[in-house]
Design an enzyme around this catalytic site. Structure first.
Site, PDB file in Angstrom:
ATOM      1  N   GLU A   1       5.366   7.514   7.142  1.00 22.98           N
ATOM      2  CA  GLU A   1       6.794   7.574   6.853  1.00 22.98           C
ATOM      3  C   GLU A   1       7.035   8.825   6.012  1.00 22.98           C
ATOM      4  O   GLU A   1       6.585   8.905   4.871  1.00 22.98           O
ATOM      5  CB  GLU A   1       7.245   6.360   6.048  1.00 22.98           C
ATOM      6  CG  GLU A   1       7.173   5.045   6.764  1.00 22.98           C
ATOM      7  CD  GLU A   1       7.673   3.903   5.881  1.00 22.98           C
ATOM      8  OE1 GLU A   1       8.254   4.196   4.805  1.00 22.98           O
ATOM      9  OE2 GLU A   1       7.476   2.746   6.251  1.00 22.98           O
TER      10      GLU A   1
ATOM     11  N   ASP B   1      15.178   3.062  -4.004  1.00 16.69           N
ATOM     12  CA  ASP B   1      13.891   3.553  -4.469  1.00 16.69           C
ATOM     13  C   ASP B   1      13.672   3.284  -5.943  1.00 16.69           C
ATOM     14  O   ASP B   1      14.590   3.386  -6.762  1.00 16.69           O
ATOM     15  CB  ASP B   1      13.777   5.060  -4.205  1.00 16.69           C
ATOM     16  CG  ASP B   1      13.810   5.390  -2.727  1.00 16.69           C
ATOM     17  OD1 ASP B   1      13.239   4.609  -1.955  1.00 16.69           O
ATOM     18  OD2 ASP B   1      14.404   6.410  -2.354  1.00 16.69           O
TER      19      ASP B   1
END
Length: 305
Positions: A82, A93
């Site tokens: 990824e 995140d």
């Protein structure tokens, strides 16, 4: 959803009917390229082995360093990569990936450069995915992105903030270019949501092991195993689990039931200093990344032995 060709059909002078090749009446823009991600996962399933999926942001610690880091994780056991697109408002995140994203943005990272990272991963022998917040793709141009991504050897896009109900333009573009559509599900996803994801996903479904942001965790709950079961029950063939996996032991735990194990923060962390906010010496960072990746690879790939 897909345009139908109606041009280049001429009247027949004698009968008044229309003539044209069979292609004139076929849908335009459907790619029949098999999913590289599904092909790889199928080959690993045949060996009763889960996939190791590793995340690193493009442009971190800088453009060239990120290419070296991507090659490093592939060489040490990552099957699917990824490649993250740093974003100024990364709501999903955790602090480690936020720090890396801010460093990449400060270094001048731009979306255009990520296609070199895609080529690097493909040439190293792994499956390249891009993980991005949808706003970046939308402003770059969905069709432009899909065409350039395909040309670079990309396999698919992970969209953490895009749900199938709002993904019409991306679904069309991905069908034209043979790209995977990887949507997220979480422990609170309803049966209806899981069914919608199952209908539109291609490649695999990303099962977030818990609610909240990404990051390393000392322990994992039992909820991801139940989520994998429910997602498969909804009709999904490949379910990969991420968010929180940071040790070989956790990788083995998740790999015992998931089709793939996704690791991000634990890999990114190796390239940061002890404060978690600054880049460490690249050689030292790559050595640490090598050791961490190899250990995780062993734990994940041997999960069912």
């Amino acid at each position: 959803m897909t345009a139908i060709r109606t041009n280049n059909v001429q009247p027949n002078a004698q009968s008044g009917s229309q003539i044209g090749s069979q292609a004139d009446f076929q849908p335009l823009g459907i790619s029949h390229r098999p999913s590289p991600t599904e092909t790889l996962l199928a080959s690993l399933k045949a060996k009763n082995t889960p996939a190791f999926i590793g995340y690193l942001p493009y442009g971190f610690p800088d453009a060239q360093g990120s290419l070296e880091a991507l090659r490093c994780i592939v060489e040490n056991g990552v099957d699917i990569v990824e490649i993250g697109l740093p974003y100024s408002d990364p709501v999903m995140d955790g602090p480690v990936i936020q720090s890396a994203s801010q460093i990449a943005i400060a270094q001048g990272e731009r979306l255009e450069g990520v296609f070199e990272a895609v080529r690097t991963v493909a040439q190293a022998g792994a499956i390249p995915l891009i993980m991005s917040y949808w706003n970046l793709i939308f402003h770059y141009g969905v069709e432009r992105f899909a065409a350039e991504f395909e040309a670079a050897g990309g396999a698919g896009l992970i969209t953490p903030d895009l749900i199938p109900d709002e993904a019409g333009e991306w679904i069309e573009a991905s069908q034209r270019h043979g790209l995977d559509r990887i949507f997220l599900v979480s422990p609170d996803s309803s049966a209806e949501r899981l069914a919608a994801v199952a209908k539109h996903a291609r490649g695999f479904v990303y099962a977030a092991s818990r609610m909240g942001v990404t990051g390393e965790r000392a322990t994992l709950s039992a909820s991801p195993e139940e989520l994998v079961r429910r997602t498969r029950q909804a009709g999904v063939s490949n379910v990969c689990v991420g968010i929180g996996v940071s040790t070989p032991e956790q990788g083995a735990q998740v790999g015992s039931y998931a089709d793939g194990v996704i690791v991000g923060s634990a890999l990114v962390h190796t390239l940061l200093d002890d404060t978690g906010t600054k880049v460490r010496d690249l050689r030292e960072g790559l050595d640490a990344l090598t050791a961490t990746t190899a250990a995780l690879s062993k734990g994940i790939h041997e999960a069912r032995r």
